[in-house]
Motif scaffolding. Structure first.
Motif, PDB file in Angstrom:
ATOM      1  N   TYR A  20      11.117  -8.414  -3.719  1.00  0.00           N
ATOM      2  CA  TYR A  20      11.290  -9.166  -5.165  1.00  0.00           C
ATOM      3  C   TYR A  20      12.437  -9.842  -5.529  1.00  0.00           C
ATOM      4  N   ASP A  21      12.444 -11.203  -6.268  1.00  0.00           N
ATOM      5  CA  ASP A  21      13.288 -11.187  -6.937  1.00  0.00           C
ATOM      6  C   ASP A  21      13.843 -11.071  -7.824  1.00  0.00           C
ATOM      7  N   VAL A  22      15.561 -10.398  -8.095  1.00  0.00           N
ATOM      8  CA  VAL A  22      16.542 -10.468  -8.769  1.00  0.00           C
ATOM      9  C   VAL A  22      17.812 -10.989  -8.550  1.00  0.00           C
ATOM     10  N   ASP A  23      17.654 -11.690 -10.171  1.00  0.00           N
ATOM     11  CA  ASP A  23      18.580 -12.585 -10.422  1.00  0.00           C
ATOM     12  C   ASP A  23      18.852 -13.915  -8.992  1.00  0.00           C
ATOM     13  N   GLY A  24      17.935 -14.228  -8.805  1.00  0.00           N
ATOM     14  CA  GLY A  24      18.136 -15.438  -7.605  1.00  0.00           C
ATOM     15  C   GLY A  24      18.302 -14.081  -5.709  1.00  0.00           C
ATOM     16  N   VAL A  25      18.766 -13.347  -5.787  1.00  0.00           N
ATOM     17  CA  VAL A  25      18.622 -12.812  -4.406  1.00  0.00           C
ATOM     18  C   VAL A  25      17.302 -11.803  -4.319  1.00  0.00           C
ATOM     19  N   GLU A  26      16.567 -11.918  -2.766  1.00  0.00           N
ATOM     20  CA  GLU A  26      15.172 -11.019  -2.742  1.00  0.00           C
ATOM     21  C   GLU A  26      16.023  -9.411  -2.539  1.00  0.00           C
ATOM     22  N   THR A  27      15.318  -9.059  -3.259  1.00  0.00           N
ATOM     23  CA  THR A  27      15.125  -7.403  -2.564  1.00  0.00           C
ATOM     24  C   THR A  27      14.141  -6.622  -2.248  1.00  0.00           C
ATOM     25  N   ALA A  28      14.959  -5.781  -0.864  1.00  0.00           N
ATOM     26  CA  ALA A  28      12.515  -5.089  -0.739  1.00  0.00           C
ATOM     27  C   ALA A  28      13.085  -3.767  -1.224  1.00  0.00           C
ATOM     28  N   GLU A  29      11.791  -3.370  -1.528  1.00  0.00           N
ATOM     29  CA  GLU A  29      11.526  -1.544  -1.613  1.00  0.00           C
ATOM     30  C   GLU A  29      10.487  -1.532  -0.911  1.00  0.00           C
ATOM     31  N   SER A  30      10.336  -0.519  -0.152  1.00  0.00           N
ATOM     32  CA  SER A  30       9.698   0.485   0.525  1.00  0.00           C
ATOM     33  C   SER A  30       8.491   0.204  -0.262  1.00  0.00           C
ATOM     34  N   VAL A  31       6.744   0.034   0.868  1.00  0.00           N
ATOM     35  CA  VAL A  31       6.506   0.300   0.519  1.00  0.00           C
ATOM     36  C   VAL A  31       5.182   1.744   0.804  1.00  0.00           C
ATOM     37  N   VAL A  32       4.219   2.132  -0.028  1.00  0.00           N
ATOM     38  CA  VAL A  32       4.562   3.760   0.780  1.00  0.00           C
ATOM     39  C   VAL A  32       3.440   3.809   1.177  1.00  0.00           C
ATOM     40  N   CYS A  33       1.583   2.801   0.618  1.00  0.00           N
ATOM     41  CA  CYS A  33       0.355   2.855   1.096  1.00  0.00           C
ATOM     42  C   CYS A  33      -0.079   1.439   0.694  1.00  0.00           C
ATOM     43  N   PHE A  34      -0.981   1.202   1.817  1.00  0.00           N
ATOM     44  CA  PHE A  34      -1.709   0.258   1.617  1.00  0.00           C
ATOM     45  C   PHE A  34      -3.082   0.509   0.896  1.00  0.00           C
ATOM     46  N   ALA A  35      -3.095   0.231  -0.010  1.00  0.00           N
ATOM     47  CA  ALA A  35      -4.860   0.798  -0.729  1.00  0.00           C
ATOM     48  C   ALA A  35      -5.911  -0.241  -0.297  1.00  0.00           C
ATOM     49  N   LEU A  36      -6.991   0.159  -0.161  1.00  0.00           N
ATOM     50  CA  LEU A  36      -8.208  -1.197  -0.016  1.00  0.00           C
ATOM     51  C   LEU A  36      -9.294  -0.836  -1.946  1.00  0.00           C
ATOM     52  N   VAL A  44      -6.607  -5.825   0.000  1.00  0.00           N
ATOM     53  CA  VAL A  44      -5.746  -4.981   0.174  1.00  0.00           C
ATOM     54  C   VAL A  44      -4.832  -4.710  -0.854  1.00  0.00           C
ATOM     55  N   ARG A  45      -4.000  -3.865  -1.509  1.00  0.00           N
ATOM     56  CA  ARG A  45      -2.952  -4.296  -1.891  1.00  0.00           C
ATOM     57  C   ARG A  45      -1.664  -3.016  -1.483  1.00  0.00           C
ATOM     58  N   ALA A  46      -0.763  -3.642  -1.387  1.00  0.00           N
ATOM     59  CA  ALA A  46       0.317  -2.868  -0.730  1.00  0.00           C
ATOM     60  C   ALA A  46       0.909  -1.910  -3.030  1.00  0.00           C
ATOM     61  N   MET A  47       1.385  -0.882  -2.255  1.00  0.00           N
ATOM     62  CA  MET A  47       1.502   0.257  -3.629  1.00  0.00           C
ATOM     63  C   MET A  47       2.961   0.574  -3.260  1.00  0.00           C
ATOM     64  N   ARG A  48       3.532   0.864  -4.191  1.00  0.00           N
ATOM     65  CA  ARG A  48       5.555   1.718  -4.476  1.00  0.00           C
ATOM     66  C   ARG A  48       5.171   2.745  -4.725  1.00  0.00           C
ATOM     67  N   ALA A  49       6.596   3.324  -4.104  1.00  0.00           N
ATOM     68  CA  ALA A  49       7.151   4.435  -5.422  1.00  0.00           C
ATOM     69  C   ALA A  49       7.372   4.012  -6.925  1.00  0.00           C
ATOM     70  N   ASP A  50       6.922   4.079  -7.459  1.00  0.00           N
ATOM     71  CA  ASP A  50       7.382   3.746  -9.271  1.00  0.00           C
ATOM     72  C   ASP A  50       7.707   5.278 -10.227  1.00  0.00           C
ATOM     73  N   GLY A  51       9.108   5.775 -10.160  1.00  0.00           N
ATOM     74  CA  GLY A  51       9.930   6.992 -10.465  1.00  0.00           C
ATOM     75  C   GLY A  51       8.991   7.873  -9.974  1.00  0.00           C
ATOM     76  N   LYS A  52       7.452   8.447 -10.680  1.00  0.00           N
ATOM     77  CA  LYS A  52       7.367   9.902 -10.589  1.00  0.00           C
ATOM     78  C   LYS A  52       5.811   9.764 -10.248  1.00  0.00           C
ATOM     79  N   ARG A  53       5.254   7.805 -10.181  1.00  0.00           N
ATOM     80  CA  ARG A  53       3.629   7.294 -10.194  1.00  0.00           C
ATOM     81  C   ARG A  53       3.572   6.579  -8.885  1.00  0.00           C
ATOM     82  N   ILE A  54       2.884   6.259  -8.202  1.00  0.00           N
ATOM     83  CA  ILE A  54       3.396   5.232  -7.341  1.00  0.00           C
ATOM     84  C   ILE A  54       2.091   3.598  -7.838  1.00  0.00           C
ATOM     85  N   ALA A  55       2.878   2.579  -8.213  1.00  0.00           N
ATOM     86  CA  ALA A  55       1.681   1.771  -9.001  1.00  0.00           C
ATOM     87  C   ALA A  55       1.745   0.375  -7.743  1.00  0.00           C
ATOM     88  N   PHE A  56       0.755  -0.029  -8.064  1.00  0.00           N
ATOM     89  CA  PHE A  56       0.736  -1.559  -7.747  1.00  0.00           C
ATOM     90  C   PHE A  56       2.329  -2.520  -7.063  1.00  0.00           C
TER      91      PHE A  56
END
Length: 87
Positions: A20-36, A44-56
């Motif tokens: 992700y681009d956070v104020d001009g700096v590339e930062t990374a967040e773990s992908v928990v799964c790939f979804a078909l 195929v889309r990557a999914m990541r943890a977003d609080g108590k849910r998993i989001a694309f």
């Protein structure tokens, strides 16, 4: 993405990150799964943890790409080396 998507299958995504681009700096967040997914077509889309849910991962406005963690870390090391060379 389509209005109605169905997840057909998920697989673990160990060693992958969403970048992700956070104020001009590339930062990374773990992908928990790939979804078909199936909607307008299949993909195929990557999914990541977003609080108590998993989001694309690609739903965030500042999403850039998905890549292997090792590649992302290599890019960071190269940038740090370039900054040290400039000093």
């Amino acid at each position: 993405m389509s209005k109605q998507e169905n997840i057909l299958q998920i697989i673990p995504a160990t060693g992958w990150v969403a970048v992700y681009d956070v104020d001009g700096v590339e930062t990374a967040e773990s992908v928990v799964c790939f979804a078909l997914v199936e909607g307008d077509g299949r993909g195929v889309r990557a999914m990541r943890a977003d609080g108590k849910r998993i989001a694309f991962a690609d739903e965030a406005a500042n999403f850039l790409r998905v890549e292997e963690l090792a590649d992302f870390e290599d890019e960071d090391e190269e940038e740090e080396g370039d900054e040290e060379d400039e000093e």
